[in-house]
Design a protein around this motif. Structure first.
Motif, PDB file in Angstrom:
ATOM      1  N   GLN A 105       7.453  -0.677   6.860  1.00 53.72           N
ATOM      2  CA  GLN A 105       7.538   0.594   6.140  1.00 53.72           C
ATOM      3  C   GLN A 105       6.191   1.306   6.142  1.00 53.72           C
ATOM      4  O   GLN A 105       6.125   2.535   6.318  1.00 53.72           O
ATOM      5  N   ALA A 106       5.116   0.563   5.953  1.00 55.06           N
ATOM      6  CA  ALA A 106       3.795   1.190   5.925  1.00 55.06           C
ATOM      7  C   ALA A 106       3.392   1.685   7.313  1.00 55.06           C
ATOM      8  O   ALA A 106       2.841   2.789   7.463  1.00 55.06           O
ATOM      9  N   GLU A 107       3.669   0.895   8.340  1.00 52.97           N
ATOM     10  CA  GLU A 107       3.287   1.273   9.695  1.00 52.97           C
ATOM     11  C   GLU A 107       4.147   2.412  10.236  1.00 52.97           C
ATOM     12  O   GLU A 107       3.815   2.995  11.272  1.00 52.97           O
ATOM     13  N   GLY A 119      -5.598   9.443   5.968  1.00 56.22           N
ATOM     14  CA  GLY A 119      -5.903   8.016   5.831  1.00 56.22           C
ATOM     15  C   GLY A 119      -4.845   7.234   5.082  1.00 56.22           C
ATOM     16  O   GLY A 119      -5.036   6.036   4.803  1.00 56.22           O
ATOM     17  N   ARG A 120      -3.703   7.854   4.766  1.00 58.17           N
ATOM     18  CA  ARG A 120      -2.683   7.169   3.968  1.00 58.17           C
ATOM     19  C   ARG A 120      -2.026   6.019   4.727  1.00 58.17           C
ATOM     20  O   ARG A 120      -1.725   4.976   4.132  1.00 58.17           O
ATOM     21  N   THR A 121      -1.790   6.200   6.025  1.00 53.41           N
ATOM     22  CA  THR A 121      -1.117   5.142   6.782  1.00 53.41           C
ATOM     23  C   THR A 121      -1.961   3.872   6.821  1.00 53.41           C
ATOM     24  O   THR A 121      -1.458   2.756   6.628  1.00 53.41           O
ATOM     25  N   ILE A 122      -3.260   4.026   7.068  1.00 53.58           N
ATOM     26  CA  ILE A 122      -4.149   2.859   7.085  1.00 53.58           C
ATOM     27  C   ILE A 122      -4.180   2.195   5.709  1.00 53.58           C
ATOM     28  O   ILE A 122      -4.086   0.964   5.586  1.00 53.58           O
ATOM     29  N   ALA A 123      -4.302   3.017   4.669  1.00 54.30           N
ATOM     30  CA  ALA A 123      -4.359   2.462   3.314  1.00 54.30           C
ATOM     31  C   ALA A 123      -3.045   1.787   2.938  1.00 54.30           C
ATOM     32  O   ALA A 123      -3.045   0.688   2.348  1.00 54.30           O
ATOM     33  N   THR A 141      -2.493  -2.120   1.979  1.00 56.35           N
ATOM     34  CA  THR A 141      -1.838  -2.484   0.724  1.00 56.35           C
ATOM     35  C   THR A 141      -0.713  -3.477   0.973  1.00 56.35           C
ATOM     36  O   THR A 141      -0.578  -4.486   0.267  1.00 56.35           O
ATOM     37  N   ALA A 142       0.109  -3.195   1.982  1.00 56.86           N
ATOM     38  CA  ALA A 142       1.233  -4.082   2.285  1.00 56.86           C
ATOM     39  C   ALA A 142       0.752  -5.472   2.711  1.00 56.86           C
ATOM     40  O   ALA A 142       1.281  -6.496   2.265  1.00 56.86           O
ATOM     41  N   LYS A 143      -0.266  -5.512   3.586  1.00 56.25           N
ATOM     42  CA  LYS A 143      -0.763  -6.807   4.066  1.00 56.25           C
ATOM     43  C   LYS A 143      -1.340  -7.637   2.923  1.00 56.25           C
ATOM     44  O   LYS A 143      -1.085  -8.847   2.827  1.00 56.25           O
ATOM     45  N   ASN A 144      -2.133  -7.004   2.047  1.00 53.70           N
ATOM     46  CA  ASN A 144      -2.726  -7.754   0.929  1.00 53.70           C
ATOM     47  C   ASN A 144      -1.670  -8.171  -0.084  1.00 53.70           C
ATOM     48  O   ASN A 144      -1.789  -9.236  -0.706  1.00 53.70           O
ATOM     49  N   VAL A 179      -5.178   2.944  -4.212  1.00 52.95           N
ATOM     50  CA  VAL A 179      -5.981   4.081  -4.704  1.00 52.95           C
ATOM     51  C   VAL A 179      -6.366   4.984  -3.536  1.00 52.95           C
ATOM     52  O   VAL A 179      -6.282   6.221  -3.624  1.00 52.95           O
ATOM     53  N   ASN A 180      -6.785   4.394  -2.417  1.00 48.20           N
ATOM     54  CA  ASN A 180      -7.139   5.188  -1.238  1.00 48.20           C
ATOM     55  C   ASN A 180      -5.932   5.964  -0.712  1.00 48.20           C
ATOM     56  O   ASN A 180      -6.070   7.112  -0.252  1.00 48.20           O
ATOM     57  N   SER A 181      -4.750   5.349  -0.777  1.00 54.95           N
ATOM     58  CA  SER A 181      -3.553   6.047  -0.325  1.00 54.95           C
ATOM     59  C   SER A 181      -3.257   7.252  -1.208  1.00 54.95           C
ATOM     60  O   SER A 181      -2.889   8.327  -0.719  1.00 54.95           O
ATOM     61  N   GLN A 182      -3.417   7.085  -2.507  1.00 53.12           N
ATOM     62  CA  GLN A 182      -3.180   8.215  -3.418  1.00 53.12           C
ATOM     63  C   GLN A 182      -4.208   9.316  -3.201  1.00 53.12           C
ATOM     64  O   GLN A 182      -3.884  10.513  -3.278  1.00 53.12           O
TER      65      GLN A 182
END
Length: 224
Positions: A2-4, A56-60, A64-67, A212-215
């Motif tokens: 979903q994130a990727e 930068g939302r996709t990277i963030a 988030t998903a990986k962690n 937070v970076n995604s937001q």
């Protein structure tokens, strides 16, 4: 996944069909006029949008998903450790309570012999009735110890069956010895590095930071 998905294009399709039918009839003139007019219009559109920059939302979101996944894996490891610890504890509790029951039984046997000796010495007048009463109290206390030990054995065996799944039979003391750190500082350092709950909290912290970076990325422009 979903994130990727933020890296991947989006495809939309639209189709329209319009039918129009017009019928006219004019009267009162030299010659009547009228007619029918029918037509059908069709339209279709296919749009493909490829994101180039999403602030930068996709990277963030991916971090988030990986962690989050890593945190849940650490939680699973903690659950596995708790299950194994419960199994080991139940195993050793049975060994301990069986040994205590044998000790209590042997102690009662010794006390019974002492009581018989005290009774015989009382019969020949070598001891008083007070000595006999004290011997009886010791024997009663020994009987109580055996009953308590038997109850502990039944309890530990029931716990063993609940956790392991079958009644304990022919258990032996483990021969392996665990290697544990020698100092408190070494134990603390090892726990901070390998304790699954600590690792789960660390990964959850990283996931929160990435979120937070995604937001924040919502405030930046996007290019597609």
């Amino acid at each position: 996944p979903q994130a990727e998905a933020g890296w991947r294009p989006t495809v939309t399709a639209n189709a329209d069909i319009t039918a129009n039918s017009t019928s006219t009839n004019v009267t009162g003139g030299a010659s009547g006029a009228g007619g029918d007019d029918d037509y059908l219009s069709r339209a279709a559109a296919l749009n493909l949008t490829q994101p180039l920059y999403r602030g930068g939302r996709t990277i963030a979101d991916t971090e988030t998903a990986k962690n989050t996944i890593r945190s849940q894996i650490a939680q699973l490891e903690n659950t596995e450790q708790q299950v194994l610890l419960a199994a080991v504890t139940a195993y050793l509790d049975v060994l301990r309570d069986d040994a205590l029951l044998k000790l209590a039984t042997n102690n009662r046997t010794v006390i019974d012999r002492q009581f018989d000796a005290t009774s015989k010495r009382f019969e020949v007048g070598a001891l008083t009735r007070t000595d006999v009463a004290q011997a009886e109290a010791r024997r009663a206390r020994a009987d109580s110890g055996v009953i308590t030990a038997q109850a502990a054995v039944r309890s530990s065996r029931a716990t063993f069956e609940r956790i392991i799944g079958y009644q304990p039979e022919n258990l032996g003391f483990p021969l392996d010895k665990l290697e544990i750190p020698a100092t408190l500082d070494a134990v603390t350092s090892y726990a901070e590095t390998w304790n699954p709950l600590v690792r789960a909290a660390q990964y959850a912290h990283k996931a929160a930071e990435s979120d937070v970076n995604s937001q924040y990325g919502n405030l930046l422009p996007q290019v597609a």
